[in-house]
Write an enzyme that holds these catalytic residues in place. Structure first.
Site: not given
Ligand code: GLN
Length: 476
Positions: A78, A153, A177
């Site tokens: 990420k 996310s 997330s």
């Protein structure tokens, strides 16, 4: 040809040892797939140009007899986890060309094992969102229906794994997330007990809630990544060791508690999700788990508590992006104007909204009414969960109230916040939680995945892996 669709970390690792293929072959296969699909899915913001060199090094280590579980395994990271010398932007314009000056602890651990980093993945800006629609670099699409969101996310990391653009991934989970996109895309995602995985080198959102979480196709893969990155770390004083919490004793026959009050209440849950959840619980019963109704009085307030504590912490964490120390800088006629121009140009709408909310709930006169009260409820929730875990080993809920929504459909921020109803509590209480695929529902001719979430008491990640693996084996 390597069949990426059937590959798991565990099986790939075995094949690397057996010389069925090399780490270079494996990495190349993922690079090809990325080339074919990433333009449409937008999972990666950047694919690194030294992937094959990394893989070559892994092959040398394999030839030398090393056998770490992640040696030669291609992973996606990420865009809020620092890798020294590489760009990291939290999908924000304010950090567009920012280069990390050190490795996050999780990255050092993965490097030690010889994992391959394919690239950095798309996300909601500063991890604020549940659909990756708040990225400054475009939305990530759901591989099951590209007209729908991937969740967020950590949408890019999850799509990378779900669409065979990586074998595993790291995401971050402050309120769901990792778990929510995993449910939306039909794979496994978990958040550990707060402090079990170091946050050193993870860009902070809500510091008392943030956790790095592993993402994989199977529970076993998630466990492999978890084992590689967990542990106490001198660089993050909130980290804990395996024996920090006195472990609740496990019943011989694991007992699953279900907070039916929450599930049957009016929480915007779709009929399909409710049905899927009920059917999934039946499967667990058949596997020998006991299902019990439990009452968690304060859980109804979790979402409100989260949307006070998270922005409060985020607003203070983001104060450092002032155009002086990091990233973007805009010149005004004085310092204040510099700040306003820089933040105005660098931060997206959702980030600005949360800074405003956070600053408001922390301001004199409102602190007691909002932040103070939220903290009080947080401690009651913690007590309530500790009590519940005296009687049950796990608590189950659906991961999300519905399937992935159509891109652009939840433009009203409140409706998007409601999608976090089942996931935020684990972060508030600090307990571990996992989302595992619970089947599909057919909507408009497309099969869309759903997930079931399990929460366990502090330090009991093992129960999550146990329940998950039993279920997976049964459903094969
Ligand atoms: N969807 C939640 C939010 O918007 C969770 C975000 C996260 O876990 N980083 O805040």
């Amino acid at each position: 040809m390597i069949d990426l669709t059937t590959l798991s970390i565990a099986s790939a690792r075995k094949k690397l040892d057996e010389k069925v293929f090399s780490a270079v072959d494996l990495a190349q296969a993922y690079l090809n797939e990325i080339k074919n699909k990433n333009a449409e899915l937008n999972a990666y913001l950047e694919v690194y140009d030294d992937v094959l060199e990394q893989a070559k090094k892994a092959d040398t280590r394999i030839a030398g007899g090393e056998s770490y579980p992640l040696l030669g395994i291609p992973l996606a990271i990420k865009d809020n986890i620092l890798i020294k010398g590489r760009k990291v932007s939290s999908a924000s314009k304010i950090l567009e060309n920012y280069v990390a000056s050190y490795d996050a602890t999780v990255i050092s651990k993965l490097k030690k094992q010889g994992a391959i980093f394919l690239g950095r993945t798309n996300m909601d800006e500063f991890a604020m969102g549940g659909a990756t629609e708040n990225s400054a670099y475009g939305v990530t699409r759901n591989p099951h229906d590209t007209g729908r969101v991937a969740g967020g996310s950590s949408g890019g990391s999850v799509v990378a794994v779900a669409a065979n653009l990586a074998l595993g991934a790291l995401g971050s989970d402050t309120g769901g997330s990792v778990r929510e996109p995993a449910a939306f895309c039909g794979i496994v995602g978990m958040k550990p007990t707060y402090g079990r995985i170091s946050r050193h080198g993870l860009m902070a959102m809500g510091s008392s809630l943030d956790c790095i979480g592993p993402i994989g196709k199977t529970v076993q893969d998630v466990e492999i990544i978890y084992n590689a990155i967990e542990g106490k770390d001198g660089l993050d004083s909130t980290t804990i060791s395996d024996d920090t919490y006195v472990k609740t004793s496990q019943k011989k026959e694991l007992v699953i508690g279900v907070p039916y009050d929450l599930i049957n209440g009016d929480r915007g849950m779709s009929v399909e999700t409710k049905e899927n959840f009920t059917q999934t619980l039946e499967k667990f019963k058949k596997l020998g788990f006991k299902i019990e109704n439990i009452s968690l009085k304060n859980i109804n307030m979790s979402l409100a508590v989260y949307y006070i504590i998270m922005p409060a912490e985020a607003s203070t964490n983001l104060a450092r992006f002032d155009g002086v120390r990091y990233g973007l800088h805009k010149d005004g006629s004085n310092l204040l104007e510099d700040y306003m121009l820089t933040k105005g140009a660098g931060f997206g709408k959702e980030v600005r909204r949360r800074i405003l909310i956070g600053t408001y709930v922390l301001s004199a006169g409102y602190y007691d009414a909002y932040y103070g009260k939220a903290q009080l409820i947080r401690s009651s929730l913690q007590k309530e969960f500790n009590k519940a875990f005296k009687n049950v080993d796990l608590i189950a809920t659906p991961t999300t109230p519905d399937v992935a929504w159509k891109i652009g459909k939840k433009s009203d921020p409140l409706s998007a916040y409601l999608a976090d109803i089942f996931t935020v509590t684990a972060n508030i209480v600090g307990i571990p939680a996992i989302s595992i695929p619970s089947g599909f529902v057919e909507i408009e001719g497309k099969k869309l995945p759903l997930g079931i979430q399990f929460m366990a008491s502090h330090g009991r990640e093992d129960s999550l892996f146990e329940v998950g693996q039993k279920f997976e084996i049964k459903n094969k």
